[in-house]
Design a protein around this motif. Structure first.
Motif, mmCIF file in Angstrom:
data_model
loop_
_atom_site.group_PDB
_atom_site.id
_atom_site.type_symbol
_atom_site.label_atom_id
_atom_site.label_comp_id
_atom_site.label_asym_id
_atom_site.label_seq_id
_atom_site.Cartn_x
_atom_site.Cartn_y
_atom_site.Cartn_z
ATOM 1 N N ALA C 55 0.607 -0.677 0.333
ATOM 2 C CA ALA C 55 -0.462 0.135 -0.305
ATOM 3 C C ALA C 55 0.807 0.984 -0.128
ATOM 4 O O ALA C 55 0.665 1.947 -0.721
ATOM 5 C CB ALA C 55 -1.013 0.208 1.231
ATOM 6 N N ARG C 124 -6.717 -4.595 6.680
ATOM 7 C CA ARG C 124 -5.431 -4.483 5.237
ATOM 8 C C ARG C 124 -5.699 -4.885 4.285
ATOM 9 O O ARG C 124 -5.401 -6.132 4.094
ATOM 10 C CB ARG C 124 -3.943 -4.263 5.470
ATOM 11 C CG ARG C 124 -3.856 -3.322 7.042
ATOM 12 C CD ARG C 124 -3.264 -1.931 6.890
ATOM 13 N NE ARG C 124 -3.952 -1.119 7.954
ATOM 14 C CZ ARG C 124 -2.436 -0.009 8.305
ATOM 15 N NH1 ARG C 124 -1.985 0.111 7.464
ATOM 16 N NH2 ARG C 124 -2.511 0.709 9.135
ATOM 17 N N ALA C 126 -4.451 -6.023 -0.289
ATOM 18 C CA ALA C 126 -3.324 -5.776 -0.840
ATOM 19 C C ALA C 126 -3.898 -5.975 -2.524
ATOM 20 O O ALA C 126 -3.339 -6.656 -3.524
ATOM 21 C CB ALA C 126 -1.995 -6.081 -0.941
#
Lengths: 335, 251, 292
Positions: C55, C124, C126
């Motif tokens: 990120a 999170r 990706a």
């Protein structure tokens, strides 16, 4: 390595009586909040007592004891919600029944194995229970959980209830004595169990499994029985805890809760009888104040656990006993 | 009928024949020594008879009963008990508890959960007497882990003896002990065991001990019996001298 | 029909992830005889580090090149493992098992919360990495090429690990130390270094598993414990201390999981453990297991 000589029975009984006397006056001298806090501590102490039958006396480290605590809690909640039960005595019986069945089943899987697999399996099985609790949300209330309001509760077969205005304070006082009585019964029972031939056999298996086997002892049967008794005690603790909390959610089955129970025993010292009780009570207060200070108290808990295991493996009570024994020897050695 | 009889008992470890077709007969009341060099198969033989290991072939009979595949607790009930070369005790229990536990196990009282162990005067008394016979009475309340090596060896034997077996296997009861203590230990053990009318098989390396205390000596070599007879006969046996003592008896 | 193929591929992808974790766990157990209760946290660490670095870098680097950040999660996990082993864990190898389990459990508590401390509670992702490889048509149904690539990674890892343990000099040292520590030390092998490297390698594999999975599944709190529960089923079925066991166990568990999710999602974990319990009753050390 020899353990310090245990103080005489008379002295221990006197100490216990003193502690009991102090406990009896708490609601009179302390605030409602403090009484409530101590009540929590007593329920955790019962859970620790049950847990230590396995760790301290049988040499089996379980990372899944929250399963039994949660089973006791959910038994109460489910009985209140779906069966309309209000009697605390019936709740306790339900908690015993549910945790006994669970312990019996889990035990069959877990006790046949080496200590490492035992630890792994207990952790894993408790988490299986956790997933069931939140996935079957239409029964268990899912993440919202189930409420157990004290206003619907009755003690002593319906004699004591808590309707009306000043109900909460009255509830806390009465419930404190109720839990205290249960605590005394549990302590007495467990003390008897560990000093019985069965208890000695468990310790023998812990010390030397080979030799125990060569005395004709069927090892896994004893371990299973210990697992069962341990699960029941912890289940009772859970059942006593939930009316105080007013609510049970799947969080009570989530693995860090097992970690707490382990922590009580390690903090207090798991190689003696009172260690886990003391550890649970100390932790109870530690947690309240730690949570107020930082929201990352799990790191603190883990860090302290690591420090304890590394530097103070006999825990608070064990180390205190050793220290006093050493001081006593030094005094006796002086001319 | 013999107390113990094995029939072509065999155990392999890979290529090695630790016990090779052994026919072992022990009669009631005998006090016999089992000797041989390291690796001769003595401990393996005892392990097979006491259910520590399963045989590859052959059979074992106790008083005529086939116990070849019986589990440990059944063999104990049939009257077999053993002590261990590397002392096996319950170190964190008291000396008295170690023996008491064996008695509880023998009496089937180990599942008693709502009774205080100390209060069982019958058991406690028997345990105390037994400790007295083995010279350990003074140490009864101390932890087993705190005993000296010689005392630990005696306690190990006492625990096995407390099962009141018919046949007692003692695996090197004097190993790791000073010479002075050896005699004391063997005196105690032999007098208690003979006094109790118990049949004993002692694995031993010290030939002086063997010749002094045994009625009968069995010599093992490479998994088989090399010689079997009273001590004087064994002492004169040429093969024994060669294999066991490494000397030429004529020299 | 295509759906079956896709389910099989999904199952293989997850099996690759499980294999890496279980193999790491087994490796550490085989060499040092300890079970790292915090092993799943290294997996989580790998996932978070990869997601975070991807990120952070995606602002300046094009998606396809972001793949170089994938191994970062594995490396981070290894580095932390290498730091922890000699300082925290080594003194416990000779002590009773309870203490080893307690100290790694304490580590679990610390790491899980540390992740929350550093990265907070929001998941999170990706997923850019998955998108960058595009889709493949399997009988009319689109399927991410990424998954196929990661199955490839899994196969390479399995072969690589096997070659490393059985064909290299270091692998010989590893196996020697695993079999007999004192003998190895007597032969002049630096046992401490072997321990560190073995632990680091085990953590690397867990971290790699996390790194692989995070583009496809977000990194969330609690993923460490969730996966350790699953990988325990793998080692229970496959046997602890065995690489073949990790592989076979991972394939079996992943397949079973895919099947149960199809038919009765809620009991997925319960069903897996029921099967593990049955396997244990028949084969107490698992299919390929070594006794502790």
């Amino acid at each position: 390595m020899s353990a310090p000589q245990a103080p005489s029975l008379v002295r221990r009984a006197a100490a216990a009586a003193a502690v009991l006397a102090a406990l009896l006056v708490v609601p009179v001298v302390a605030s409602t909040y403090q009484t409530q806090l101590l009540t929590y501590g007593l329920t955790l102490a019962i859970a620790a007592l049950g847990f230590n039958l396995l760790l301290g006396y049988s040499g089996l480290l379980s990372f899944g004891h929250c399963a039994f605590f949660g089973a006791g809690a959910y038994a109460v909640a489910l009985m209140m919600r779906y069966l309309g039960v209000t009697s605390m005595e019936l709740f306790i019986l339900g908690g015993i029944a549910f945790s006994a069945v669970l312990a019996a089943l889990f035990g069959v899987v877990c006790v046949r194995h080496t200590r490492i697999f035992f630890a792994i399996l207990t952790l894993a099985l408790s988490q299986v229970l956790w997933t069931l609790a939140y996935k079957f949300f239409w029964i268990t209330g899912g993440t919202d959980g189930l409420r157990v309001p004290f206003s619907k509760l009755t003690l002593l077969g319906g004699l004591v209830g808590f309707p009306g205005a000043d109900a909460f304070a009255k509830f806390i006082t009465s419930y404190y004595y109720y839990v205290l009585a249960a605590f005394c019964v549990c302590v007495a029972l467990m003390w008897l169990i560990v000093h019985s031939p069965f208890g000695k056999t468990l310790q023998a298996i812990r010390d030397n499994e080979t030799r125990a086997r060569f005395l004709g002892v069927r090892i896994w049967r004893y371990r299973w029985l210990a697992f069962l008794v341990s699960g029941i005690f912890t289940g009772v603790a859970g059942s006593l805890w939930v009316p105080l909390n007013g609510l049970t959610t799947p969080d009570v089955l989530y693995w860090p809760q097992s970690g707490k129970i382990v922590f009580f025993a390690v903090l207090g010292g798991f190689r003696n009888f009172t260690g886990p009780i003391v550890g649970a009570v100390i932790f109870n207060y530690l947690e309240v104040y730690a949570v107020a200070v930082t929201e990352y108290w799990q790191i603190t808990l883990g860090g302290i656990l690591i420090a304890l295991v590394t530097f103070l493996p006999s825990g608070v009570v064990g180390s205190a006993a050793r220290l006093s024994a050493r001081l006593k020897r030094r005094r006796e050695a002086l001319p | 009928m013999s107390l113990l009889r094995t029939e072509r008992l065999t155990k392999h470890f890979g290529e090695t024949r630790a016990v090779d077709g052994v026919d072992f007969i022990v009669n009631e009341g005998e006090f016999l020594s089992l000797v041989g060099t390291n690796g001769a198969g003595k401990t393996t033989l005892v392990n097979l008879i006491s259910a520590f290991l399963a045989p590859d072939s052959g059979r074992i009979f106790i008083a005529g009963r086939d116990i070849t595949y019986a589990p440990v607790d059944e063999r104990i009930r049939a009257g077999i008990a053993r002590s261990f070369q590397l002392v096996n005790l319950f170190d964190d229990l008291s000396v008295l508890d170690n023996v008491a536990l064996a008695i509880f196990a023998r009496e089937g009282k180990t599942k008693r959960i709502f009774a205080l162990a100390e209060r069982d005067t019958v058991v406690t008394q028997e345990a105390t007497e037994l400790l007295g016979q083995f010279g350990l009475a003074g140490k009864a309340q101390g932890l087993a882990g705190g005993l000296a090596q010689g005392e630990r060896k005696l306690l190990d034997v006492a625990v096995a003896y407390a099962l009141r077996p018919k046949l007692l296997f003692l695996d090197e009861p004097t190993s790791g002990v000073s010479t002075r203590d050896k005699a004391q230990i063997m005196d105690t053990v032999s007098s208690v065991v003979r006094g109790g009318g118990i049949t004993a098989v002692v694995i031993e390396h010290d030939m002086d001990v063997v010749f002094k205390y045994s009625d009968r000596v069995v010599v093992m070599h490479e998994g088989r019996f090399l010689a079997d007879g009273p001590p004087e006969e064994i002492r004169r046996n040429r093969d024994v001298a060669t294999y066991l003592l490494g000397t030429d008896i004529d020299a | 029909m295509e759906i079956v193929v896709i389910q099989v591929l999904n199952s293989l992808f997850y099996a690759a992830v499980l294999f890496l974790i279980a193999a790491g766990l087994s490796l550490i157990f085989g060499v040092m005889g300890i079970v790292n209760m915090a092993h799943g946290s290294f997996y989580a660490l790998g996932a978070y580090v990869t997601a975070w670095s991807v990120a952070a870098a995606s602002a300046v680097i094009p998606p396809a090149a972001l793949f170089i950040f994938l191994p970062l999660g594995a490396i981070a996990a290894a580095v932390i493992g290498l730091a922890i082993e000699p300082t925290l864990l080594r003194r416990f190898y000779r002590r009773p098992e309870e203490y080893q389990l307690l100290v790694t459990f304490g580590l679990l508590l610390v790491l899980e919360d540390a992740i929350r401390l550093v990265w907070g509670g929001t998941p999170r992702t990706a997923s850019g990495l998955v998108d960058s490889l595009g889709l493949l048509q399997i009988g009319g149904l689109p399927y991410p090429v990424y998954n196929l690539a990661m199955i490839g990674v899994g196969i390479v890892a399995a072969l690589g690990l096997w070659a490393f343990v059985y064909r290299t000099r270091f692998g010989v040292l590893l196996r020697a130390t695993a079999q007999d520590r004192r003998m190895a030390a007597a032969l002049g092998i630096d046992v401490g270094r072997i321990y560190s490297l073995a632990f680091g390698l085990g953590c690397f594999m867990a971290g790699l598993a996390g790194a692989i999975v995070v583009p496809s599944q977000a990194a969330v709190l609690g993923m460490g414990v969730e996966v350790i529960v699953l990988s325990f089923v793998v080692v229970v079925i496959g046997g602890l201390g065995s690489l073949e066991g990790a592989l076979v166990g991972a394939l079996i568990v992943s397949a079973l999981r895919t099947i149960t999710i199809q038919f009765w999602e809620e009991i997925e974990l319960a069903a897996l453990y029921l099967i593990a319990a049955i396997v244990l009753l028949i084969l107490p050390t698992g299919l390929f297991g070594k006794k502790a």
